[in-house]
Design a protein around this motif. Structure first.
Motif, mmCIF file in Angstrom:
data_model
loop_
_atom_site.group_PDB
_atom_site.id
_atom_site.type_symbol
_atom_site.label_atom_id
_atom_site.label_comp_id
_atom_site.label_asym_id
_atom_site.label_seq_id
_atom_site.Cartn_x
_atom_site.Cartn_y
_atom_site.Cartn_z
ATOM 1 N N SER A 167 -18.583 67.221 -1.838
ATOM 2 C CA SER A 167 -19.723 66.525 -1.228
ATOM 3 C C SER A 167 -19.968 67.011 0.192
ATOM 4 N N VAL A 168 -18.899 67.212 0.932
ATOM 5 C CA VAL A 168 -19.012 67.667 2.320
ATOM 6 C C VAL A 168 -19.421 69.133 2.366
ATOM 7 N N ILE B 121 -14.974 59.763 5.632
ATOM 8 C CA ILE B 121 -16.235 60.498 5.748
ATOM 9 C C ILE B 121 -16.839 60.279 7.132
ATOM 10 N N TYR B 122 -16.833 59.039 7.570
ATOM 11 C CA TYR B 122 -17.394 58.698 8.886
ATOM 12 C C TYR B 122 -16.627 59.430 9.988
ATOM 13 N N MET C 29 -26.284 62.577 8.053
ATOM 14 C CA MET C 29 -25.504 63.524 7.258
ATOM 15 C C MET C 29 -24.305 62.831 6.617
ATOM 16 N N GLY C 30 -23.688 61.912 7.342
ATOM 17 C CA GLY C 30 -22.582 61.155 6.771
ATOM 18 C C GLY C 30 -23.026 60.282 5.616
ATOM 19 N N LEU D 240 -7.181 57.755 6.634
ATOM 20 C CA LEU D 240 -7.394 56.894 7.795
ATOM 21 C C LEU D 240 -6.876 55.478 7.578
ATOM 22 N N LEU D 241 -7.101 54.928 6.384
ATOM 23 C CA LEU D 241 -6.700 53.548 6.113
ATOM 24 C C LEU D 241 -5.347 53.436 5.432
ATOM 25 N N GLY D 242 -4.766 54.555 5.060
ATOM 26 C CA GLY D 242 -3.495 54.513 4.336
ATOM 27 C C GLY D 242 -3.430 55.605 3.290
ATOM 28 N N ASP D 243 -3.108 55.217 2.049
ATOM 29 C CA ASP D 243 -2.930 56.196 0.977
ATOM 30 C C ASP D 243 -4.227 56.541 0.245
ATOM 31 N N GLN D 244 -5.284 55.751 0.462
ATOM 32 C CA GLN D 244 -6.508 55.892 -0.326
ATOM 33 C C GLN D 244 -7.635 56.487 0.510
ATOM 34 N N PHE D 245 -8.268 57.547 -0.010
ATOM 35 C CA PHE D 245 -9.478 58.087 0.609
ATOM 36 C C PHE D 245 -10.572 57.029 0.595
#
Length: 205
Positions: A199-200, A163-164, A14-15, A153-158
């Motif tokens: 998307s989700v 998603i994971y 699904m991811g 999760l990683l900072g300012d950027q999606f």
């Protein structure tokens, strides 16, 4: 370029489907199952004899393992900007986080759901499950601490890592003794934002 995705509800496939939606790639879903008592499609087993999903197939190749597929699709479709650039410090964190999801958090889920894979005898399975429940809390706390005050999760950027993360939160079952996502405020905050993406909404409708 089109893809075939061997797919089962409630699984890591699904991811991958969300990722394909974010990319805007053409894809075909091939129904499979996570029920170990039911047969898998022959095409899936030809790529992954373990019988697990996701399995991704394209014109001249095929692969399995969700984290590997995620990295592959991000690198193959840089226009989607779902992973950090190779030259940035965030790239290392992206790879580290995906492997941590796969090797640590997913492994903890397996300890709970499939204790027979980790125990020599049936009597030892309950011990494996208890360890899985402890590891779920430990590993999710690591991710919650990693997020901190970050926007994503990683900072300012999606990124695909978000998603994971969302996908894994949907596997949490407090009724089994697993932690509630509410125990990890930063994880819940990110998951709630990911859930709003079209998307989700399409995949997890």
């Amino acid at each position: 370029m089109g893809y075939q995705l061997y797919y089962a509800l409630g699984s890591a496939s699904m991811g991958v489907r969300v990722l394909l939606e974010e990319i805007g790639a053409e894809y075909e879903l091939i129904d499979s199952t996570i029920d170990r008592s039911k047969p898998r499609p022959e095409g899936q087993l030809a790529v992954n004899p373990n019988g697990w999903v996701p399995v991704l197939v394209w014109d001249d190749g095929a692969m399995y393992e969700c984290a590997a597929i995620t990295i592959f699709l991000c690198d193959r479709h840089p226009e989607a900007v779902l992973s950090p650039d190779f030259a940035t410090p965030e790239r290392a964190l992206f790879l580290q986080t995906l492997v941590y999801f796969s090797n640590s958090i997913q492994n903890a889920f397996q300890l709970d759901y499939y204790p027979d894979r980790f125990a020599d005898t049936r009597d030892q399975e309950s011990s494996a499950q208890r360890r899985g429940l402890r590891r779920l809390r430990e590993t999710w706390q690591v991710i919650d601490d990693q997020i901190g005050d970050n926007e994503w999760l990683l900072g300012d950027q999606f990124s695909a890592a978000d998603i994971y993360l969302f996908m894994l939160t949907t596997w949490l079952k407090p009724e089994r003794g697993q932690p509630r996502v509410e125990e990890f405020a930063n994880v819940k905050r990110i998951a709630n934002k990911v859930r709003q993406r079209p998307s989700v909404q399409k995949v997890y409708a």
